[in-house]
Design a protein around this motif. Structure first.
Motif, PDB file in Angstrom:
ATOM      1  N   THR A 112       0.832  -1.207   0.000  1.00 13.67           N
ATOM      2  CA  THR A 112       0.000   0.000   0.000  1.00 13.67           C
ATOM      3  C   THR A 112       0.863   1.254   0.000  1.00 13.67           C
ATOM      4  OG1 THR A 112      -1.753  -1.170   1.186  1.00 13.67           O
ATOM      5  CG2 THR A 112      -1.831   1.225   1.216  1.00 13.67           C
ATOM      6  N   ILE A 113       1.975   1.233   0.742  1.00 16.37           N
ATOM      7  CA  ILE A 113       2.883   2.390   0.778  1.00 16.37           C
ATOM      8  C   ILE A 113       3.482   2.648  -0.601  1.00 16.37           C
ATOM      9  CG2 ILE A 113       5.097   3.203   1.672  1.00 16.37           C
ATOM     10  CD1 ILE A 113       4.355   1.799   4.326  1.00 16.37           C
ATOM     11  N   ILE A 114       3.917   1.577  -1.274  1.00 17.33           N
ATOM     12  CA  ILE A 114       4.522   1.736  -2.605  1.00 17.33           C
ATOM     13  C   ILE A 114       3.491   2.249  -3.597  1.00 17.33           C
ATOM     14  CG2 ILE A 114       5.662   0.553  -4.515  1.00 17.33           C
ATOM     15  CD1 ILE A 114       6.809  -1.399  -2.439  1.00 17.33           C
ATOM     16  N   TYR A 115       2.295   1.660  -3.574  1.00 20.16           N
ATOM     17  CA  TYR A 115       1.224   2.146  -4.443  1.00 20.16           C
ATOM     18  C   TYR A 115       0.908   3.609  -4.134  1.00 20.16           C
ATOM     19  CZ  TYR A 115       0.012  -2.513  -6.249  1.00 20.16           C
ATOM     20  OH  TYR A 115       0.026  -3.724  -6.882  1.00 20.16           O
ATOM     21  N   SER A 116       0.976   3.930  -2.852  1.00 16.28           N
ATOM     22  CA  SER A 116       0.647   5.290  -2.427  1.00 16.28           C
ATOM     23  C   SER A 116       1.596   6.311  -3.021  1.00 16.28           C
ATOM     24  CB  SER A 116       0.679   5.388  -0.898  1.00 16.28           C
ATOM     25  OG  SER A 116      -0.252   4.505  -0.320  1.00 16.28           O
ATOM     26  N   ILE A 117       2.867   5.950  -3.126  1.00 18.49           N
ATOM     27  CA  ILE A 117       3.848   6.870  -3.695  1.00 18.49           C
ATOM     28  C   ILE A 117       3.471   7.201  -5.142  1.00 18.49           C
ATOM     29  CG2 ILE A 117       6.263   7.128  -4.406  1.00 18.49           C
ATOM     30  CD1 ILE A 117       6.981   5.334  -1.983  1.00 18.49           C
ATOM     31  N   GLY A 118       3.140   6.152  -5.897  1.00 17.74           N
ATOM     32  CA  GLY A 118       2.751   6.365  -7.290  1.00 17.74           C
ATOM     33  C   GLY A 118       1.435   7.074  -7.446  1.00 17.74           C
ATOM     34  N   PRO A 171       4.129  -3.292  -7.579  1.00 14.75           N
ATOM     35  CA  PRO A 171       3.822  -1.914  -7.180  1.00 14.75           C
ATOM     36  C   PRO A 171       4.864  -0.898  -7.632  1.00 14.75           C
ATOM     37  CG  PRO A 171       4.545  -3.194  -5.287  1.00 14.75           C
ATOM     38  CD  PRO A 171       4.358  -4.161  -6.412  1.00 14.75           C
ATOM     39  N   LEU A 172       6.143  -1.334  -7.732  1.00 13.16           N
ATOM     40  CA  LEU A 172       7.187  -0.396  -8.157  1.00 13.16           C
ATOM     41  C   LEU A 172       6.974   0.058  -9.597  1.00 13.16           C
ATOM     42  CD1 LEU A 172      10.377  -1.981  -6.538  1.00 13.16           C
ATOM     43  CD2 LEU A 172       9.276   0.168  -5.916  1.00 13.16           C
ATOM     44  N   GLN A 173       6.666  -0.884 -10.489  1.00 10.84           N
ATOM     45  CA  GLN A 173       6.409  -0.524 -11.882  1.00 10.84           C
ATOM     46  C   GLN A 173       5.155   0.334 -11.992  1.00 10.84           C
ATOM     47  OE1 GLN A 173       7.558  -4.907 -13.285  1.00 10.84           O
ATOM     48  NE2 GLN A 173       6.945  -3.639 -15.001  1.00 10.84           N
ATOM     49  N   TYR A 174       4.149  -0.042 -11.225  1.00 12.07           N
ATOM     50  CA  TYR A 174       2.895   0.722 -11.238  1.00 12.07           C
ATOM     51  C   TYR A 174       3.149   2.178 -10.842  1.00 12.07           C
ATOM     52  CZ  TYR A 174      -1.955   1.942 -10.066  1.00 12.07           C
ATOM     53  OH  TYR A 174      -3.177   2.556 -10.004  1.00 12.07           O
ATOM     54  N   ASN A 227       3.047   5.857 -13.147  1.00  9.86           N
ATOM     55  CA  ASN A 227       2.243   7.011 -12.736  1.00  9.86           C
ATOM     56  C   ASN A 227       3.095   8.265 -12.574  1.00  9.86           C
ATOM     57  OD1 ASN A 227      -0.338   5.922 -12.692  1.00  9.86           O
ATOM     58  ND2 ASN A 227      -0.124   5.140 -10.617  1.00  9.86           N
ATOM     59  N   ILE A 228       4.285   8.097 -12.017  1.00 12.46           N
ATOM     60  CA  ILE A 228       5.163   9.250 -11.790  1.00 12.46           C
ATOM     61  C   ILE A 228       5.672   9.816 -13.114  1.00 12.46           C
ATOM     62  CG2 ILE A 228       7.404   9.948 -10.850  1.00 12.46           C
ATOM     63  CD1 ILE A 228       6.838   7.992  -8.513  1.00 12.46           C
ATOM     64  N   VAL A 229       6.103   8.949 -14.026  1.00 13.61           N
ATOM     65  CA  VAL A 229       6.559   9.406 -15.343  1.00 13.61           C
ATOM     66  C   VAL A 229       5.434  10.122 -16.079  1.00 13.61           C
ATOM     67  CG1 VAL A 229       7.317   8.641 -17.635  1.00 13.61           C
ATOM     68  CG2 VAL A 229       8.353   7.654 -15.588  1.00 13.61           C
ATOM     69  N   ASN A 230       4.234   9.575 -15.955  1.00 13.18           N
ATOM     70  CA  ASN A 230       3.068  10.154 -16.614  1.00 13.18           C
ATOM     71  C   ASN A 230       2.823  11.591 -16.157  1.00 13.18           C
ATOM     72  OD1 ASN A 230       0.699  10.354 -18.119  1.00 13.18           O
ATOM     73  ND2 ASN A 230      -0.544   9.427 -16.518  1.00 13.18           N
ATOM     74  N   ILE A 231       2.827  11.801 -14.844  1.00 11.58           N
ATOM     75  CA  ILE A 231       2.547  13.152 -14.329  1.00 11.58           C
ATOM     76  C   ILE A 231       3.698  14.104 -14.625  1.00 11.58           C
ATOM     77  CG2 ILE A 231       3.465  12.798 -12.006  1.00 11.58           C
ATOM     78  CD1 ILE A 231       0.313  14.791 -12.991  1.00 11.58           C
ATOM     79  N   LEU A 232       4.929  13.601 -14.670  1.00 11.44           N
ATOM     80  CA  LEU A 232       6.058  14.461 -15.000  1.00 11.44           C
ATOM     81  C   LEU A 232       5.975  14.962 -16.437  1.00 11.44           C
ATOM     82  CD1 LEU A 232       9.052  12.630 -13.245  1.00 11.44           C
ATOM     83  CD2 LEU A 232       7.965  14.790 -12.582  1.00 11.44           C
ATOM     84  N   ILE A 233       5.582  14.093 -17.355  1.00  8.92           N
ATOM     85  CA  ILE A 233       5.396  14.509 -18.756  1.00  8.92           C
ATOM     86  C   ILE A 233       4.345  15.605 -18.840  1.00  8.92           C
ATOM     87  CG2 ILE A 233       4.573  13.775 -21.028  1.00  8.92           C
ATOM     88  CD1 ILE A 233       5.749  11.002 -20.424  1.00  8.92           C
ATOM     89  N   GLN A 234       3.209  15.368 -18.193  1.00  8.00           N
ATOM     90  CA  GLN A 234       2.124  16.346 -18.221  1.00  8.00           C
ATOM     91  C   GLN A 234       2.534  17.667 -17.592  1.00  8.00           C
ATOM     92  OE1 GLN A 234      -1.539  14.823 -16.672  1.00  8.00           O
ATOM     93  NE2 GLN A 234      -2.589  16.782 -16.733  1.00  8.00           N
ATOM     94  N   LEU A 274      -6.206   0.597  -3.758  1.00 11.91           N
ATOM     95  CA  LEU A 274      -5.120   0.065  -4.577  1.00 11.91           C
ATOM     96  C   LEU A 274      -4.415  -1.102  -3.895  1.00 11.91           C
ATOM     97  CD1 LEU A 274      -3.470   3.336  -5.951  1.00 11.91           C
ATOM     98  CD2 LEU A 274      -4.640   1.590  -7.300  1.00 11.91           C
ATOM     99  N   GLY A 275      -4.192  -0.953  -2.614  1.00 12.90           N
ATOM    100  CA  GLY A 275      -3.484  -1.993  -1.893  1.00 12.90           C
ATOM    101  C   GLY A 275      -4.372  -3.147  -1.459  1.00 12.90           C
ATOM    102  N   ILE A 276      -5.644  -2.874  -1.194  1.00 18.74           N
ATOM    103  CA  ILE A 276      -6.515  -3.858  -0.571  1.00 18.74           C
ATOM    104  C   ILE A 276      -7.325  -4.679  -1.572  1.00 18.74           C
ATOM    105  CG2 ILE A 276      -8.459  -4.147   1.021  1.00 18.74           C
ATOM    106  CD1 ILE A 276      -5.846  -3.335   2.342  1.00 18.74           C
TER     107      ILE A 276
END
Length: 483
Positions: free
Chosen positions: A9-15, A143-146, A150-157, A287-289
């Motif tokens: 859940t923490i890893i998903y939360s970061i993304g 979760p790391l790839q997920y 998400n992070i790359v996506n928002i950085l592009i935008q 996401l985690g549950i």
């Protein structure tokens, strides 16, 4: 059990959190840069598109998770079948919508900005295709790839938005080589359209990032017609429920724009985004549950896990609610320009409504794992009826934006009550003491928020006192959570 769940859940939360933090940073920028009527256009397009995505998704994400853990289906066949269904639906939508763009723009009042619709058709197309590959990452414990996607996506935008708005204010006599790209984009849209264009490019980038999953995991020869029919039968009721949720969530903003003014809708929509903080908590938890819920559905003690996790969800949700409402003026100061503050009173109401929705989402697992998603459709229709009722009152009798806000709260609260009454005989086994504890937690949290509103100078003390009391009461559960 809880440790692995908490780590994922923490890893998903970061993304999930990082893109939302970036969006809230841009919220401050947009409310400073745009007039309220311009911000209304921005939020209106997303409200309309959200309703369309609810239809196009066809409930296939939940369907994928459900059929993935059925023993009589192979994982690769399930994924190939569900993705091919989604590709067909999304492609059909894109072809039809592009050909009808002039008529659609007239119907929703965007005759002068058909380019908005054109860009959103592609945003919706790309985003719906990406839903299932992203679900595949969750189902396969990646979760790391997920999060990275998400992070790359928002950085592009974000970089595109910064570039376009920087060029917009740039001295034309000092043009750089990059200015040519801006001129091309500026030739067909305005500064509101810059946001949509950046979103379209980032959505396309997202598709490229998940494309290797589609190439590797999806094979046309593995498409199963019988399975596809079963999936659609399972998914359509979920899709209807998602559309109902979309109506509950967006009808107010669509009507305020068209029945009062863009200025009021701009303020309402901006404050609504602050209230959406609670939705971040709900989504992170989901996401985690959610994959875990489906994995545990065959275990003999599954109901125990569902009930305990739902109890913890409510507990942490109320803590989150108190902390946000207790510092609401601080959030408003840093995230929204002053000219939007007239709708601040909707925030506690919308937040509690969204918390009810989160509890409903957790409890709704019962009709999904017994393969009766139609129950969710019926309950969602109850919510839609209440939403239409309150919005009808809003339109014909009193043009106060508080009426739709109360409608959201009562709609989601009614859905939660109906769901609990429907499922308690066959599925929910909450003991009377646990129910009493939940009710007391709600009452205590609302009481604290009420006192904070009356005595703002004691806000920090009251929040600290609340946290101490809650930890003392639920100390055993908190200790078990970290063991």
């Amino acid at each position: 059990m809880y440790k692995k769940l908490a780590i994922q859940t923490i890893i998903y939360s970061i993304g999930f959190i990082f893109p939302r933090i970036v969006n809230y940073i841009f919220l401050k920028f947009f409310t400073l840069f745009f007039k309220r009527e311009e911000f209304s256009l921005y939020t209106d397009m997303y409200a309309l598109s959200f309703m369309v995505i609810g239809f196009l998704s066809f409930g296939l994400e939940n369907t994928y998770f459900r059929f993935l853990y059925k023993k009589n289906y192979k994982k690769e066949i399930v994924f190939s079948t569900v993705v091919i269904i989604q590709l067909f639906i999304s492609s059909f939508f894109l072809i039809i919508s592009i050909n009808l763009i002039k008529y659609l723009s007239y119907i929703i009042g965007y005759q002068k900005h058909t380019e908005y619709l054109f860009m959103f058709f592609f945003i919706i197309f790309f985003d719906t295709i990406c839903i299932l590959p992203m679900a595949w990452l969750r189902a396969n414990d990646k979760p790391l790839q997920y999060s990275a996607i998400n992070i790359v996506n928002i950085l592009i935008q974000s970089l595109l938005i910064i570039y376009l708005f920087f060029c917009y204010t740039y001295d034309n006599d000092k043009k750089t080589g990059f200015f040519f790209i801006f001129q091309c984009i500026n030739s067909f849209t305005d500064k509101i359209g810059y946001i949509f264009f950046a979103n379209m490019i980032s959505s396309l980038g997202n598709l490229f990032l998940v494309f290797p999953i589609l190439l590797k995991e999806v094979t046309i020869s593995k498409f199963n017609k019988i399975l596809a029919i079963n999936m659609l039968s399972y998914g359509v009721p979920i899709m209807l429920g998602t559309i109902a949720f979309s109506i509950n969530e967006n009808l107010d903003k669509i009507l305020i724009k068209r029945c009062i003014s863009d200025e009021i809708n701009g303020s309402y929509s901006a404050c609504y985004k602050i209230a959406s903080f609670i939705s971040l908590y709900i989504k992170i938890f989901k996401l985690g549950i959610e994959p875990f819920f489906f994995k545990k559905s065959k275990d003999s003690d599954a109901i125990h896990y569902y009930e305990e996790i739902t109890y913890m969800f409510i507990l942490f949700g109320l803590i989150f609610y108190v902390l946000i409402c207790g510092n609401i003026n601080l959030f408003m100061k840093f995230l929204i320009d002053k000219k939007y503050h007239i709708a601040i009173s909707i925030i506690p109401i919308i937040m509690m409504g969204n918390l009810f929705l989160g509890v409903y989402t957790n409890l709704s697992i019962f009709y999904k794992i017994i393969d009766k998603p139609i129950i969710g459709t019926y309950i969602s229709l109850v919510g839609v009826f209440i939403t239409f009722l309150f919005n009808s009152i809003f339109i014909y009798y009193n043009h106060s934006f508080m009426i739709p806000a109360w409608g959201t709260l009562i709609s989601y609260g009614s859905m939660l009550i109906v769901l609990y009454l429907w499922g308690k005989k066959e599925f929910f086994k909450f003991c009377n003491q646990k129910i009493k504890n939940i009710i007391m937690h709600f009452i205590f949290a609302l009481f604290i928020v009420f006192i904070i509103k009356k005595e703002m100078e004691f806000s920090l003390f009251l929040q600290f006192l609340y946290l101490i009391i809650i930890f003392f009461i639920e100390r055993k559960r908190f200790i078990n959570l970290i063991q």
